[in-house]
Design a protein around this motif. Structure first.
Motif, PDB file in Angstrom:
ATOM      1  N   LEU A 169      67.132  53.314  36.438  1.00 56.58           N
ATOM      2  CA  LEU A 169      67.626  52.266  35.543  1.00 56.58           C
ATOM      3  C   LEU A 169      67.225  50.867  35.996  1.00 56.58           C
ATOM      4  O   LEU A 169      66.894  50.009  35.159  1.00 56.58           O
ATOM      5  CB  LEU A 169      69.151  52.361  35.445  1.00 56.58           C
ATOM      6  CG  LEU A 169      69.842  51.425  34.443  1.00 56.58           C
ATOM      7  CD1 LEU A 169      69.351  51.690  33.027  1.00 56.58           C
ATOM      8  CD2 LEU A 169      71.354  51.589  34.542  1.00 56.58           C
ATOM      9  N   TYR A 170      67.236  50.623  37.311  1.00 51.45           N
ATOM     10  CA  TYR A 170      67.033  49.261  37.808  1.00 51.45           C
ATOM     11  C   TYR A 170      65.819  49.087  38.730  1.00 51.45           C
ATOM     12  O   TYR A 170      65.060  48.133  38.579  1.00 51.45           O
ATOM     13  CB  TYR A 170      68.279  48.781  38.571  1.00 51.45           C
ATOM     14  CG  TYR A 170      69.507  48.659  37.726  1.00 51.45           C
ATOM     15  CD1 TYR A 170      69.596  47.690  36.722  1.00 51.45           C
ATOM     16  CD2 TYR A 170      70.608  49.496  37.923  1.00 51.45           C
ATOM     17  CE1 TYR A 170      70.742  47.562  35.943  1.00 51.45           C
ATOM     18  CE2 TYR A 170      71.752  49.376  37.153  1.00 51.45           C
ATOM     19  CZ  TYR A 170      71.821  48.415  36.166  1.00 51.45           C
ATOM     20  OH  TYR A 170      72.940  48.292  35.392  1.00 51.45           O
ATOM     21  N   VAL A 171      65.671  49.980  39.702  1.00 49.17           N
ATOM     22  CA  VAL A 171      64.644  49.773  40.727  1.00 49.17           C
ATOM     23  C   VAL A 171      63.246  49.963  40.150  1.00 49.17           C
ATOM     24  O   VAL A 171      62.377  49.090  40.297  1.00 49.17           O
ATOM     25  CB  VAL A 171      64.858  50.718  41.938  1.00 49.17           C
ATOM     26  CG1 VAL A 171      63.790  50.460  42.995  1.00 49.17           C
ATOM     27  CG2 VAL A 171      66.252  50.527  42.529  1.00 49.17           C
ATOM     28  N   GLU A 172      63.018  51.089  39.509  1.00 47.46           N
ATOM     29  CA  GLU A 172      61.687  51.376  38.963  1.00 47.46           C
ATOM     30  C   GLU A 172      61.238  50.316  37.950  1.00 47.46           C
ATOM     31  O   GLU A 172      60.095  49.837  38.025  1.00 47.46           O
ATOM     32  CB  GLU A 172      61.674  52.774  38.343  1.00 47.46           C
ATOM     33  CG  GLU A 172      60.299  53.257  37.911  1.00 47.46           C
ATOM     34  CD  GLU A 172      59.342  53.518  39.066  1.00 47.46           C
ATOM     35  OE1 GLU A 172      58.116  53.505  38.837  1.00 47.46           O
ATOM     36  OE2 GLU A 172      59.824  53.723  40.198  1.00 47.46           O
ATOM     37  N   PRO A 173      62.099  49.895  37.002  1.00 50.61           N
ATOM     38  CA  PRO A 173      61.668  48.847  36.072  1.00 50.61           C
ATOM     39  C   PRO A 173      61.350  47.521  36.759  1.00 50.61           C
ATOM     40  O   PRO A 173      60.513  46.750  36.276  1.00 50.61           O
ATOM     41  CB  PRO A 173      62.863  48.694  35.123  1.00 50.61           C
ATOM     42  CG  PRO A 173      63.559  50.007  35.175  1.00 50.61           C
ATOM     43  CD  PRO A 173      63.396  50.471  36.592  1.00 50.61           C
ATOM     44  N   SER A 174      62.008  47.230  37.897  1.00 54.03           N
ATOM     45  CA  SER A 174      61.764  45.958  38.582  1.00 54.03           C
ATOM     46  C   SER A 174      60.364  45.894  39.187  1.00 54.03           C
ATOM     47  O   SER A 174      59.882  44.816  39.545  1.00 54.03           O
ATOM     48  CB  SER A 174      62.821  45.722  39.673  1.00 54.03           C
ATOM     49  OG  SER A 174      62.568  46.493  40.835  1.00 54.03           O
ATOM     50  N   LYS A 175      59.709  47.051  39.272  1.00 54.04           N
ATOM     51  CA  LYS A 175      58.342  47.097  39.799  1.00 54.04           C
ATOM     52  C   LYS A 175      57.408  46.236  38.965  1.00 54.04           C
ATOM     53  O   LYS A 175      56.416  45.705  39.483  1.00 54.04           O
ATOM     54  CB  LYS A 175      57.868  48.554  39.835  1.00 54.04           C
ATOM     55  CG  LYS A 175      56.461  48.753  40.361  1.00 54.04           C
ATOM     56  CD  LYS A 175      56.182  50.223  40.668  1.00 54.04           C
ATOM     57  CE  LYS A 175      56.192  51.080  39.442  1.00 54.04           C
ATOM     58  NZ  LYS A 175      55.804  52.487  39.742  1.00 54.04           N
ATOM     59  N   ARG A 176      57.717  46.066  37.705  1.00 56.18           N
ATOM     60  CA  ARG A 176      56.862  45.262  36.816  1.00 56.18           C
ATOM     61  C   ARG A 176      56.834  43.791  37.218  1.00 56.18           C
ATOM     62  O   ARG A 176      55.939  43.056  36.798  1.00 56.18           O
ATOM     63  CB  ARG A 176      57.338  45.408  35.361  1.00 56.18           C
ATOM     64  CG  ARG A 176      57.114  46.799  34.787  1.00 56.18           C
ATOM     65  CD  ARG A 176      57.307  46.810  33.284  1.00 56.18           C
ATOM     66  NE  ARG A 176      58.690  46.578  32.915  1.00 56.18           N
ATOM     67  CZ  ARG A 176      59.588  47.557  32.713  1.00 56.18           C
ATOM     68  NH1 ARG A 176      59.223  48.825  32.886  1.00 56.18           N
ATOM     69  NH2 ARG A 176      60.814  47.277  32.363  1.00 56.18           N
ATOM     70  N   ARG A 177      57.810  43.363  37.989  1.00 56.83           N
ATOM     71  CA  ARG A 177      57.848  41.969  38.429  1.00 56.83           C
ATOM     72  C   ARG A 177      57.086  41.738  39.728  1.00 56.83           C
ATOM     73  O   ARG A 177      56.978  40.600  40.188  1.00 56.83           O
ATOM     74  CB  ARG A 177      59.300  41.520  38.602  1.00 56.83           C
ATOM     75  CG  ARG A 177      60.075  41.454  37.290  1.00 56.83           C
ATOM     76  CD  ARG A 177      61.504  41.018  37.506  1.00 56.83           C
ATOM     77  NE  ARG A 177      62.166  40.761  36.231  1.00 56.83           N
ATOM     78  CZ  ARG A 177      63.456  40.475  36.105  1.00 56.83           C
ATOM     79  NH1 ARG A 177      64.225  40.421  37.180  1.00 56.83           N
ATOM     80  NH2 ARG A 177      63.983  40.248  34.916  1.00 56.83           N
ATOM     81  N   ALA A 178      56.573  42.794  40.319  1.00 59.34           N
ATOM     82  CA  ALA A 178      55.864  42.666  41.598  1.00 59.34           C
ATOM     83  C   ALA A 178      54.450  42.123  41.394  1.00 59.34           C
ATOM     84  O   ALA A 178      53.813  42.381  40.372  1.00 59.34           O
ATOM     85  CB  ALA A 178      55.811  44.017  42.304  1.00 59.34           C
ATOM     86  N   ASP A 179      53.982  41.381  42.385  1.00 58.61           N
ATOM     87  CA  ASP A 179      52.591  40.925  42.395  1.00 58.61           C
ATOM     88  C   ASP A 179      51.659  42.032  42.880  1.00 58.61           C
ATOM     89  O   ASP A 179      50.500  42.101  42.472  1.00 58.61           O
ATOM     90  CB  ASP A 179      52.434  39.711  43.320  1.00 58.61           C
ATOM     91  CG  ASP A 179      53.282  38.537  42.870  1.00 58.61           C
ATOM     92  OD1 ASP A 179      53.185  38.165  41.689  1.00 58.61           O
ATOM     93  OD2 ASP A 179      54.038  37.998  43.702  1.00 58.61           O
ATOM     94  N   LEU A 180      52.181  42.883  43.769  1.00 55.96           N
ATOM     95  CA  LEU A 180      51.366  43.952  44.352  1.00 55.96           C
ATOM     96  C   LEU A 180      52.227  45.188  44.555  1.00 55.96           C
ATOM     97  O   LEU A 180      53.289  45.114  45.189  1.00 55.96           O
ATOM     98  CB  LEU A 180      50.779  43.489  45.698  1.00 55.96           C
ATOM     99  CG  LEU A 180      49.834  44.459  46.408  1.00 55.96           C
ATOM    100  CD1 LEU A 180      48.577  44.691  45.574  1.00 55.96           C
ATOM    101  CD2 LEU A 180      49.452  43.913  47.791  1.00 55.96           C
ATOM    102  N   VAL A 181      51.790  46.318  44.002  1.00 54.25           N
ATOM    103  CA  VAL A 181      52.461  47.594  44.208  1.00 54.25           C
ATOM    104  C   VAL A 181      51.694  48.353  45.283  1.00 54.25           C
ATOM    105  O   VAL A 181      50.475  48.543  45.177  1.00 54.25           O
ATOM    106  CB  VAL A 181      52.516  48.406  42.895  1.00 54.25           C
ATOM    107  CG1 VAL A 181      53.135  49.777  43.136  1.00 54.25           C
ATOM    108  CG2 VAL A 181      53.302  47.639  41.836  1.00 54.25           C
ATOM    109  N   ILE A 182      52.416  48.786  46.318  1.00 56.49           N
ATOM    110  CA  ILE A 182      51.767  49.326  47.515  1.00 56.49           C
ATOM    111  C   ILE A 182      52.142  50.791  47.717  1.00 56.49           C
ATOM    112  O   ILE A 182      53.289  51.107  48.062  1.00 56.49           O
ATOM    113  CB  ILE A 182      52.178  48.531  48.769  1.00 56.49           C
ATOM    114  CG1 ILE A 182      51.925  47.041  48.545  1.00 56.49           C
ATOM    115  CG2 ILE A 182      51.447  49.026  50.000  1.00 56.49           C
ATOM    116  CD1 ILE A 182      52.633  46.166  49.540  1.00 56.49           C
TER     117      ILE A 182
END
Length: 203
Positions: A169-182
């Motif tokens: 619900l919260y963590v996975e969608p917040s990935k869209r706000r990241a500059d870099l997914v590692i």
């Protein structure tokens, strides 16, 4: 004095955030400080231990983000803060605090640091550690049972009732706000090199 660089390290529980954070702390030893969102869980002295143990610690309202935002603002201004310390055995914020002095690099680590828009806006670099769910749950079991003294049954119950649904619900969608997914976190040497180069350019 130049304002510090504030770096967010987010990702699901057991994703490898701490491994990446340690690698960055090693790379900028003496020039870096760390704030953990876990230490900013809201204080719940009004509840008995059994009630605190039943709380959902994986939802945004579990955290005192207002205090974390205040502390980051003060550090950015060059002022020291007294960071809270969370007691996982008591499942409440302890009486202890840790004095955090301003440094050129400030790292904030936590599962939901991008869920709050005001907090997310403070980060100059937003990193998200992306790890498969089966790896994350195995790491969480090892950590909670060995390091935090929880029973296997309680870890299973917490994962199924709060950790997994809150992640979706919260963590996975917040990935869209990241500059870099590692992928692979601190073990990803290519990503670590890219991150340190970006930091070095800003210092």
């Amino acid at each position: 004095m130049e304002p510090p660089i504030i770096i967010g390290v987010a990702g699901g529980s057991g994703s490898g955030k701490t491994t990446l954070t340690r690698a960055l702390m090693d790379a900028y030893r003496g020039r870096c400080v760390l704030l953990r969102q876990d230490d900013y869980y809201a204080r719940r002295d009004d509840l008995a231990f059994e009630q605190r143990a039943a709380l959902n610690y994986d939802a945004p309202e579990a955290f005192d983000d207002a205090l974390l935002i205040e502390h980051l603002a003060r550090l950015r201004e060059g002022r020291a803060v007294d960071s809270p310390v969370y007691d996982f055995a008591d499942q409440n914020r302890s009486e202890a605090t840790v004095r955090v002095e301003p440094r050129p690099v400030i790292i904030v680590e936590g599962i939901l640091i991008y869920a709050d828009e005001a907090l997310c806006a403070l980060f100059d670099i937003r990193l998200f550690v992306d790890t498969d769910a089966d790896v994350r749950i195995l790491r969480r079991i090892r950590r909670d049972v060995i390091e935090r003294g929880r029973s296997l049954e309680s870890v299973e119950h917490k994962y199924l009732t709060t950790v997994k649904p809150m992640h979706e619900l919260y963590v996975e969608p917040s990935k869209r706000r990241a500059d870099l997914v590692i992928p692979a976190g601190g073990q990803n040497l290519v990503a670590l090199d890219m991150i340190t180069r970006a930091i070095d350019r800003r210092l």
